[in-house]
Design an enzyme around this catalytic site. Structure first.
Site, PDB file in Angstrom:
ATOM      1  N   ASN A  25       1.020  -1.276   0.062  1.00  0.00           N
ATOM      2  CA  ASN A  25       0.121  -0.124  -0.010  1.00  0.00           C
ATOM      3  C   ASN A  25       0.758   1.314   0.063  1.00  0.00           C
ATOM      4  O   ASN A  25       1.347   1.442   1.111  1.00  0.00           O
ATOM      5  CB  ASN A  25      -0.803  -0.089   1.250  1.00  0.00           C
ATOM      6  CG  ASN A  25      -1.686   1.332   1.406  1.00  0.00           C
ATOM      7  OD1 ASN A  25      -1.839   1.991   0.452  1.00  0.00           O
ATOM      8  ND2 ASN A  25      -2.378   1.298   2.493  1.00  0.00           N
ATOM      9  N   TRP A  26       0.970   1.776  -1.278  1.00  0.00           N
ATOM     10  CA  TRP A  26       1.873   3.136  -1.308  1.00  0.00           C
ATOM     11  C   TRP A  26       1.149   4.231  -0.607  1.00  0.00           C
ATOM     12  O   TRP A  26       1.876   5.292  -0.798  1.00  0.00           O
ATOM     13  CB  TRP A  26       2.450   3.196  -2.873  1.00  0.00           C
ATOM     14  CG  TRP A  26       3.599   2.376  -3.080  1.00  0.00           C
ATOM     15  CD1 TRP A  26       3.851   1.090  -2.588  1.00  0.00           C
ATOM     16  CD2 TRP A  26       4.706   2.796  -4.100  1.00  0.00           C
ATOM     17  NE1 TRP A  26       5.035   0.714  -3.126  1.00  0.00           N
ATOM     18  CE2 TRP A  26       5.488   1.751  -4.012  1.00  0.00           C
ATOM     19  CE3 TRP A  26       4.891   3.831  -4.609  1.00  0.00           C
ATOM     20  CZ2 TRP A  26       6.912   1.782  -4.524  1.00  0.00           C
ATOM     21  CZ3 TRP A  26       6.125   4.085  -5.508  1.00  0.00           C
ATOM     22  CH2 TRP A  26       7.032   2.916  -5.438  1.00  0.00           C
TER      23      TRP A  26
ATOM     24  N   HIS B 214      -9.675   1.752   4.508  1.00  0.00           N
ATOM     25  CA  HIS B 214      -8.623   1.519   5.256  1.00  0.00           C
ATOM     26  C   HIS B 214      -8.884   2.642   6.450  1.00  0.00           C
ATOM     27  O   HIS B 214      -9.703   3.717   6.404  1.00  0.00           O
ATOM     28  CB  HIS B 214      -7.440   2.229   4.307  1.00  0.00           C
ATOM     29  CG  HIS B 214      -5.866   2.270   5.055  1.00  0.00           C
ATOM     30  ND1 HIS B 214      -5.610   3.165   6.013  1.00  0.00           N
ATOM     31  CD2 HIS B 214      -5.058   1.323   5.035  1.00  0.00           C
ATOM     32  CE1 HIS B 214      -4.374   2.647   6.431  1.00  0.00           C
ATOM     33  NE2 HIS B 214      -4.176   1.711   5.622  1.00  0.00           N
TER      34      HIS B 214
ATOM     35  N   GLU C  77      -6.049  -4.886  10.550  1.00  0.00           N
ATOM     36  CA  GLU C  77      -5.138  -3.638  10.648  1.00  0.00           C
ATOM     37  C   GLU C  77      -5.350  -2.898  12.099  1.00  0.00           C
ATOM     38  O   GLU C  77      -6.105  -1.965  12.152  1.00  0.00           O
ATOM     39  CB  GLU C  77      -5.416  -2.944   9.519  1.00  0.00           C
ATOM     40  CG  GLU C  77      -4.777  -3.494   8.118  1.00  0.00           C
ATOM     41  CD  GLU C  77      -4.086  -2.352   7.429  1.00  0.00           C
ATOM     42  OE1 GLU C  77      -2.975  -2.575   6.941  1.00  0.00           O
ATOM     43  OE2 GLU C  77      -4.502  -1.330   7.205  1.00  0.00           O
TER      44      GLU C  77
ATOM     45  N   GLY D 102       2.095   1.977  10.906  1.00  0.00           N
ATOM     46  CA  GLY D 102       3.209   3.256  10.780  1.00  0.00           C
ATOM     47  C   GLY D 102       3.795   3.609  12.131  1.00  0.00           C
ATOM     48  O   GLY D 102       4.841   4.316  12.345  1.00  0.00           O
TER      49      GLY D 102
ATOM     50  N   SER E  32       2.675  -2.276  10.478  1.00  0.00           N
ATOM     51  CA  SER E  32       4.365  -2.179  10.750  1.00  0.00           C
ATOM     52  C   SER E  32       5.070  -3.726  10.350  1.00  0.00           C
ATOM     53  O   SER E  32       5.845  -4.231  11.037  1.00  0.00           O
ATOM     54  CB  SER E  32       4.521  -2.077  12.350  1.00  0.00           C
ATOM     55  OG  SER E  32       4.080  -0.761  12.440  1.00  0.00           O
TER      56      SER E  32
ATOM     57  N   GLY F 113       2.691  -0.949   4.432  1.00  0.00           N
ATOM     58  CA  GLY F 113       2.802   0.334   3.957  1.00  0.00           C
ATOM     59  C   GLY F 113       3.939   0.858   3.874  1.00  0.00           C
ATOM     60  O   GLY F 113       4.823   0.461   2.810  1.00  0.00           O
TER      61      GLY F 113
END
Ligand code: PGA
Length: 248
Positions: free
Chosen positions: A10-11, A98, A166, A172, A208, A229
């Site tokens: 997932n950019w 998301h 998630e 992150g 992560s 990510g």
């Protein structure tokens, strides 16, 4: 038989056309001849989807995902992109719900379900994200929160969807739940929302994931892949994680 794995990069809102081209080229080269039951999915910003689509049309095994989709099929919805349009440019998957969309764009469980249905209607596979906040995690409400989010998906044909567990606090942050916690949450997500309904096609974990923890996370029961990510922005890391997944 080796279980099927999904590696979903997932950019988010990162990259340039040049960077995407470089990453697609490197990933394609490293994975074209890779054996192993692994789906490699690149979730790119809308303007860059066509770059990966070109590679796909030339035999790349990289599949495309969008990061969001409109709940509407067509019409006066400025700025929106429909599921049919995504299919039209070569997307096969779309990330729906998301936590960043739920948080910054006020997406509700109901809207997420509507978007997933719109995606399915156009032949896209939704990757539906669910997960709890840090407060909910600390209060041991994870399963209750997931239950609520799943309730809204009752009418979705989950057998055609991927679910991504998630935890919001893991995104992150460099933190992840432990393996037992991931196994418990993903086992719950495998349970049909109602008697007689099908369960999800597969459940992946996101938050992560990186080359150091990918093997352990992918070996966790009920986990069929990872939604990645920041670590996916580096093609060497991404390739390493694809190789780990391909090993089974
Ligand atoms: P992260 O993001 O890997 O950077 O934690 C995961 C995600 O947001 O899907």
């Amino acid at each position: 038989m080796q279980p099927h794995r999904y590696i979903i990069a997932n950019w988010k809102m990162h990259g340039t056309a040049h960077r995407v081209r470089e990453a697609v080229y490197a990933l394609d080269n490293a994975t074209r001849l890779l054996s192993g039951a692994v789906s490699i999915i690149l979730a790119l910003p809308f303007p860059y989807l066509h770059i990966a689509a070109v590679a796909r049309s030339h035999g790349s095994r990289i599949q495309l995902a969008a990061q969001d989709v409109s709940a509407h099929a067509e019409g006066a919805y400025t700025g929106e992109v429909s599921a049919t349009m995504l299919r039209d440019v070569g997307a096969e998957f779309v990330v729906v719900g998301h936590s960043e969309r739920r948080q910054h764009h006020a997406e509700t469980d109901t809207l997420v379900a509507t978007k997933a249905t719109a995606a399915l209607g156009a032949g896209l596979t939704p990757i539906i994200c669910v997960g709890e906040t840090l407060e909910q995690y600390k209060a041991k409400q994870t399963i209750a929160v997931l239950g609520q989010q799943m309730q809204a998906l009752q009418r979705c044909e989950l057998s055609q969807c991927l679910l991504a567990y998630e935890p919001i606090w893991a995104i992150g942050s460099g933190l992840t739940p432990n393996r037992d916690e991931i196994a418990a949450a993903t086992a719950f997500l495998h349970t049909p929302t109602q008697e007689g309904r099908d369960s999800a096609k597969a459940v992946v974990y996101g938050g992560s994931v990186n080359p150091s923890n990918a093997a352990e996370i992918l070996a966790t029961s009920n986990v069929s892949g990872a939604l990645i990510g920041s670590a996916s922005l580096n093609e060497a890391s991404l390739i390493t994680m694809v190789q780990i997944a391909a090993k089974g």
